[in-house]
Design a protein around this motif. Structure first.
Motif, PDB file in Angstrom:
ATOM      1  N   LEU A 197      78.112  48.163  35.267  1.00 21.44           N
ATOM      2  CA  LEU A 197      78.460  47.773  36.628  1.00 21.44           C
ATOM      3  C   LEU A 197      78.679  46.274  36.792  1.00 21.44           C
ATOM      4  O   LEU A 197      78.885  45.801  37.924  1.00 21.44           O
ATOM      5  CB  LEU A 197      77.359  48.223  37.599  1.00 21.44           C
ATOM      6  CG  LEU A 197      77.094  49.731  37.668  1.00 21.44           C
ATOM      7  CD1 LEU A 197      75.925  50.014  38.598  1.00 21.44           C
ATOM      8  CD2 LEU A 197      78.340  50.475  38.130  1.00 21.44           C
ATOM      9  N   ASN A 198      78.639  45.528  35.706  1.00 19.98           N
ATOM     10  CA  ASN A 198      78.749  44.079  35.826  1.00 19.98           C
ATOM     11  C   ASN A 198      80.103  43.650  36.365  1.00 19.98           C
ATOM     12  O   ASN A 198      80.207  42.657  37.105  1.00 19.98           O
ATOM     13  CB  ASN A 198      78.506  43.433  34.455  1.00 19.98           C
ATOM     14  CG  ASN A 198      78.432  41.925  34.528  1.00 19.98           C
ATOM     15  OD1 ASN A 198      78.105  41.358  35.578  1.00 19.98           O
ATOM     16  ND2 ASN A 198      78.730  41.262  33.429  1.00 19.98           N
ATOM     17  N   ALA A 199      81.134  44.375  36.025  1.00 21.58           N
ATOM     18  CA  ALA A 199      82.479  43.970  36.446  1.00 21.58           C
ATOM     19  C   ALA A 199      82.808  44.385  37.869  1.00 21.58           C
ATOM     20  O   ALA A 199      83.752  43.835  38.465  1.00 21.58           O
ATOM     21  CB  ALA A 199      83.518  44.562  35.486  1.00 21.58           C
ATOM     22  N   LEU A 206      73.162  43.374  41.572  1.00 16.00           N
ATOM     23  CA  LEU A 206      72.962  44.213  40.385  1.00 16.00           C
ATOM     24  C   LEU A 206      71.742  43.791  39.578  1.00 16.00           C
ATOM     25  O   LEU A 206      70.994  44.650  39.087  1.00 16.00           O
ATOM     26  CB  LEU A 206      74.218  44.163  39.516  1.00 16.00           C
ATOM     27  CG  LEU A 206      74.205  45.012  38.243  1.00 16.00           C
ATOM     28  CD1 LEU A 206      73.993  46.477  38.563  1.00 16.00           C
ATOM     29  CD2 LEU A 206      75.491  44.802  37.447  1.00 16.00           C
ATOM     30  N   ILE A 207      71.519  42.495  39.428  1.00 20.67           N
ATOM     31  CA  ILE A 207      70.401  42.018  38.596  1.00 20.67           C
ATOM     32  C   ILE A 207      69.047  42.459  39.164  1.00 20.67           C
ATOM     33  O   ILE A 207      68.201  42.980  38.424  1.00 20.67           O
ATOM     34  CB  ILE A 207      70.480  40.491  38.439  1.00 20.67           C
ATOM     35  CG1 ILE A 207      71.700  40.117  37.587  1.00 20.67           C
ATOM     36  CG2 ILE A 207      69.204  39.948  37.799  1.00 20.67           C
ATOM     37  CD1 ILE A 207      71.905  38.631  37.445  1.00 20.67           C
ATOM     38  N   PRO A 257      81.776  53.916  45.216  1.00 17.51           N
ATOM     39  CA  PRO A 257      81.789  52.460  45.379  1.00 17.51           C
ATOM     40  C   PRO A 257      80.656  51.810  44.574  1.00 17.51           C
ATOM     41  O   PRO A 257      79.614  52.429  44.311  1.00 17.51           O
ATOM     42  CB  PRO A 257      81.609  52.257  46.887  1.00 17.51           C
ATOM     43  CG  PRO A 257      82.024  53.543  47.502  1.00 17.51           C
ATOM     44  CD  PRO A 257      81.677  54.614  46.505  1.00 17.51           C
ATOM     45  N   ALA A 258      80.865  50.576  44.163  1.00 18.86           N
ATOM     46  CA  ALA A 258      79.876  49.878  43.347  1.00 18.86           C
ATOM     47  C   ALA A 258      78.549  49.717  44.081  1.00 18.86           C
ATOM     48  O   ALA A 258      77.475  49.856  43.491  1.00 18.86           O
ATOM     49  CB  ALA A 258      80.424  48.515  42.930  1.00 18.86           C
ATOM     50  N   ALA A 259      78.607  49.440  45.376  1.00 18.00           N
ATOM     51  CA  ALA A 259      77.365  49.286  46.144  1.00 18.00           C
ATOM     52  C   ALA A 259      76.587  50.584  46.191  1.00 18.00           C
ATOM     53  O   ALA A 259      75.346  50.590  46.115  1.00 18.00           O
ATOM     54  CB  ALA A 259      77.683  48.793  47.553  1.00 18.00           C
ATOM     55  N   GLY A 264      72.019  53.918  44.120  1.00 16.68           N
ATOM     56  CA  GLY A 264      71.461  55.023  43.341  1.00 16.68           C
ATOM     57  C   GLY A 264      70.512  54.545  42.260  1.00 16.68           C
ATOM     58  O   GLY A 264      69.481  55.182  41.986  1.00 16.68           O
ATOM     59  N   VAL A 265      70.824  53.407  41.623  1.00 22.04           N
ATOM     60  CA  VAL A 265      69.930  52.837  40.608  1.00 22.04           C
ATOM     61  C   VAL A 265      68.597  52.431  41.237  1.00 22.04           C
ATOM     62  O   VAL A 265      67.516  52.689  40.681  1.00 22.04           O
ATOM     63  CB  VAL A 265      70.609  51.639  39.921  1.00 22.04           C
ATOM     64  CG1 VAL A 265      69.632  50.931  38.992  1.00 22.04           C
ATOM     65  CG2 VAL A 265      71.846  52.092  39.146  1.00 22.04           C
ATOM     66  N   VAL A 266      68.667  51.803  42.416  1.00 23.01           N
ATOM     67  CA  VAL A 266      67.438  51.410  43.115  1.00 23.01           C
ATOM     68  C   VAL A 266      66.621  52.637  43.512  1.00 23.01           C
ATOM     69  O   VAL A 266      65.384  52.651  43.402  1.00 23.01           O
ATOM     70  CB  VAL A 266      67.787  50.552  44.350  1.00 23.01           C
ATOM     71  CG1 VAL A 266      66.543  50.276  45.180  1.00 23.01           C
ATOM     72  CG2 VAL A 266      68.432  49.248  43.918  1.00 23.01           C
ATOM     73  N   LEU A 267      67.296  53.684  43.961  1.00 21.23           N
ATOM     74  CA  LEU A 267      66.594  54.905  44.361  1.00 21.23           C
ATOM     75  C   LEU A 267      65.872  55.550  43.179  1.00 21.23           C
ATOM     76  O   LEU A 267      64.730  56.026  43.308  1.00 21.23           O
ATOM     77  CB  LEU A 267      67.585  55.886  44.977  1.00 21.23           C
ATOM     78  CG  LEU A 267      67.006  57.188  45.539  1.00 21.23           C
ATOM     79  CD1 LEU A 267      66.006  56.884  46.649  1.00 21.23           C
ATOM     80  CD2 LEU A 267      68.118  58.090  46.054  1.00 21.23           C
ATOM     81  N   LEU A 268      66.505  55.533  42.009  1.00 19.73           N
ATOM     82  CA  LEU A 268      65.836  56.076  40.816  1.00 19.73           C
ATOM     83  C   LEU A 268      64.617  55.244  40.431  1.00 19.73           C
ATOM     84  O   LEU A 268      63.583  55.787  40.031  1.00 19.73           O
ATOM     85  CB  LEU A 268      66.828  56.120  39.658  1.00 19.73           C
ATOM     86  CG  LEU A 268      67.862  57.252  39.680  1.00 19.73           C
ATOM     87  CD1 LEU A 268      68.877  57.051  38.562  1.00 19.73           C
ATOM     88  CD2 LEU A 268      67.182  58.599  39.539  1.00 19.73           C
ATOM     89  N   GLY A 269      64.743  53.924  40.535  1.00 20.19           N
ATOM     90  CA  GLY A 269      63.600  53.069  40.215  1.00 20.19           C
ATOM     91  C   GLY A 269      62.425  53.298  41.135  1.00 20.19           C
ATOM     92  O   GLY A 269      61.265  53.367  40.696  1.00 20.19           O
TER      93      GLY A 269
END
Length: 330
Positions: A197-199, A206-207, A257-259, A264-269
């Protein structure tokens, strides 16, 4: 003589003076010697307490001084019980060995081979996780890195299965598996997601999301090591399942969308460190057959949408089960 003589001479002098008549000088002293007593339990002879009493009413306790210089007769020595232990120097204890066997139980060659095989699977998961990090960072091929993460998930499940099947489960293996999971799923998975997702996503968003996954994995693994095990549910989403979802999302690349992907990454964490009960794979297999066929049919129609729906349904199942258990308890 009173000033320069020894204590024994002073005692003798006091005794002589005490035997004189009433015509003694004022302030003369007399020696009071009570009879010696014998202890019936131990057989020891108690020495009398000697007091020098002055005629003018002032007394002086000389028990400590007289007993300190009083000779001990042979009769007293022989009267001591034979069971009195002699004072001996303490025996130095041999230092205990600090080495702990890695494999408890019988140490046969066959068990050591099985033990080595199980730990080889754990180390393979660790090496694959490191390889995924190197490939994602240096070469930028996130699909290959995600495939290595899927292989990490397979080896992670294989080492636990073999340890129980071959009878070589040990505390060392459990700690080894936890450390390998932290490298493969707590570090490699966020790095692969960051490379993916960096691009498209801004770095300030993201970080922190990827760092949250790493921190949540460390908390999740530490809590799992010290918490009692439940055979039905996980307390929070396991790190293995979270890494598998992130790796599949990298391979499938759903059109989102990237956001929304970062969300979704935050929700998994957050789901990893939550206290919601999530069903284990063995309970998911026992679901009604028609419910298991629906994802298969959906994957044939649109596998990207089906993947997102299945992951979202599993994440929501934890709070729903928690509410159901709470209502039963009430």
């Amino acid at each position: 003589m009173r000033r320069s003589g020894s204590l024994a001479r002073q005692v003798l002098f006091a005794g002589r003076v005490g035997r004189r008549g009433e015509g003694n000088v004022a302030g003369a002293t007399s020696l009071l010697v009570p009879a010696a007593e014998t202890d019936t339990r131990t057989g020891r002879v108690r020495l009398p307490r000697l007091r020098m009493r002055r005629r003018d009413g002032v007394s002086r306790d000389l028990a400590a001084e007289v007993i300190a210089i009083a000779p001990v007769s042979p009769a007293v020595e022989t009267a001591r019980p034979a069971a009195t232990p002699a004072v001996t120097s303490p025996v130095e204890e041999e230092p205990q060995s600090l080495s702990i066997p890695l494999l408890p139980g019988e140490r046969t060659i066959a068990r050591r081979i099985r033990f080595a095989l199980v730990n080889a699977c754990t180390l393979s998961s660790l090496m694959l996780g490191l390889s995924a990090i190197f490939i994602a960072v240096n070469q930028g091929d996130v699909r290959v890195a995600a495939s290595l993460l899927i292989a990490c998930v397979i080896f992670d499940g294989l080492d636990g299965f073999l340890a129980r099947r071959l009878g070589v489960a040990s505390p060392f293996g459990a700690q080894m598996d936890s450390l390998a999971d932290m490298c493969s799923f707590g570090l490699a998975a966020p790095v692969v997601v960051y490379a993916w997702l960096n691009a498209s996503a801004p770095g300030w968003l993201l970080i922190p999301a990827c760092a949250l996954v790493a921190a949540a994995a460390a908390i999740r693994l530490a809590r799992f090591n010290v918490s009692p095990k439940d055979g039905r549910f996980f307390c929070g989403v396991p790190t293995t399942m979270c890494a598998a979802v992130l790796a599949l999302a990298t391979l499938i690349a759903p059109q989102m969308p990237a956001a929304l992907r970062v969300a979704g990454v935050v929700l998994l964490g957050l789901a990893m460190v939550s206290s919601f009960p999530y069903a284990k794979l063995a309970r998911l297999v026992k679901l009604p057959p028609w419910l298991l066929v629906l994802p298969v049919i959906g994957a044939l129609v649109n596998y990207r949408v089906t993947f997102v729906v299945v992951v979202f349904a599993y994440l929501v199942s934890g709070p729903l089960l928690w509410l159901k258990q709470r209502n039963k308890a009430a």
